[in-house]
Every structure is written in C-alpha cells, then in structure tokens.
Design a protein around this motif. Structure first.
Motif, mmCIF file in Angstrom:
data_model
loop_
_atom_site.group_PDB
_atom_site.id
_atom_site.type_symbol
_atom_site.label_atom_id
_atom_site.label_comp_id
_atom_site.label_asym_id
_atom_site.label_seq_id
_atom_site.Cartn_x
_atom_site.Cartn_y
_atom_site.Cartn_z
ATOM 1 N N GLN A 1 0.851 -1.185 0.000
ATOM 2 C CA GLN A 1 0.000 0.000 0.000
ATOM 3 C C GLN A 1 0.890 1.240 0.000
ATOM 4 N N VAL A 2 0.542 2.200 -0.842
ATOM 5 C CA VAL A 2 1.318 3.430 -0.921
ATOM 6 C C VAL A 2 0.667 4.519 -0.089
ATOM 7 N N GLN A 3 1.489 5.430 0.383
ATOM 8 C CA GLN A 3 1.020 6.636 1.057
ATOM 9 C C GLN A 3 1.069 7.772 0.047
ATOM 10 N N LEU A 4 0.028 8.598 0.033
ATOM 11 C CA LEU A 4 -0.104 9.640 -0.984
ATOM 12 C C LEU A 4 -0.168 11.014 -0.347
ATOM 13 N N ALA A 24 3.910 9.632 -4.075
ATOM 14 C CA ALA A 24 3.630 8.344 -3.442
ATOM 15 C C ALA A 24 4.877 7.773 -2.799
ATOM 16 N N SER A 25 4.691 7.170 -1.640
ATOM 17 C CA SER A 25 5.806 6.491 -0.979
ATOM 18 C C SER A 25 5.934 5.075 -1.510
ATOM 19 N N TYR A 32 0.683 0.610 -9.668
ATOM 20 C CA TYR A 32 -0.611 1.206 -9.364
ATOM 21 C C TYR A 32 -1.120 2.054 -10.520
ATOM 22 N N SER A 33 -2.406 1.952 -10.767
ATOM 23 C CA SER A 33 -3.085 2.966 -11.553
ATOM 24 C C SER A 33 -3.493 4.070 -10.590
ATOM 25 N N ALA A 74 9.633 7.459 -12.213
ATOM 26 C CA ALA A 74 10.945 7.648 -11.596
ATOM 27 C C ALA A 74 10.849 8.528 -10.354
ATOM 28 N N LYS A 75 9.841 9.386 -10.335
ATOM 29 C CA LYS A 75 9.642 10.284 -9.193
ATOM 30 C C LYS A 75 8.483 9.855 -8.304
ATOM 31 N N ASN A 76 7.871 8.729 -8.615
ATOM 32 C CA ASN A 76 6.711 8.254 -7.832
ATOM 33 C C ASN A 76 5.642 9.337 -7.708
#
Length: 121
Positions: A1-4, A24-25, A32-33, A74-76
């Motif tokens: 799970q990502v943190q936004l 995003a972390s 992820y879409s 590349a930068k999330n």
C-alpha cells in the motif's frame, strides 16, 4: 500500500492554470493505476481523471480538453495539469491509488489528504 501526499493547490482566477502533484511512498508505484477525484462543498466526491500503467488517461466529461493527467514513475508522482479553470472547478482534490494496470475504482487502496483548489470569477 502506498502513502499519498498531494500538493499544488491554491487560489487562481478563472481562466488560469494550476498543476497538482501527488507524491507516493514506496517502491511499487509503477504497479498502481492512479486517479484524481474532487469534492466541492455540499457535493459528493466525483471522478476527475485516471491514468493506467501505460500512461493512458481517462477523463470526466466536465474536464475533458482542459485537464491532463500524467505520471513520472521515476519520481513516484502523478500530476494533474488544470487549464482554463472555471469557478465550478473549486473543490478539494484528492489522489487515489488502485493496484493493477488499469483504473478500477473498487480496487482503491489509498487516498491522499487532499489539496484545496479555489477558482475565483
């Protein structure tokens, strides 16, 4: 799970532009879409735009031709370039993540905290 975490909101005059960012972390961002939603005072949250793994975008009719969603793996980060802004675009804008190659809202696993966009007439 990502943190936004969203950023880039603010006050702009009608006809102006803003670019929202959602960072995003984690190291799985490319799996992820991503999507942007917005919620105006007294209204339900509504879909704005989504982007798939491949970079293909889909848009709500209300923003088509004015907003552009993009991503930099590349930068999330996912972006929402908003041009020709209208007062009715005023809302809190949220980004969301769903695991998989194409956006499916029922698979959303993460939401950001939101960023305020205010368009004055």
């Amino acid at each position: 799970q990502v943190q936004l975490v969203e950023s880039g909101g603010g006050l702009v005059q009608a006809g102006g532009s803003l670019r929202l960012s959602c960072a995003a972390s984690g190291r799985t961002f490319n799996l992820y879409s991503m999507a942007w939603f917005r919620q105006a005072p007294g209204k339900e949250r509504e879909f704005v735009a989504a982007i798939s793994w491949s970079g293909g975008g889909t848009y709500a009719d209300s923003v088509k031709g004015r907003f552009t969603i993009s991503r930099d793996n590349a930068k999330n980060t996912v972006y929402l370039q908003m041009n020709s802004l209208k007062p009715e675009d005023t809302a809190v804008y949220y980004c969301a993540a769903a695991l998989g190659p194409k956006w499916i809202e029922s698979l959303v696993s993460s939401w950001g905290q939101g960023t305020q966009v205010t368009v004055s007439s």
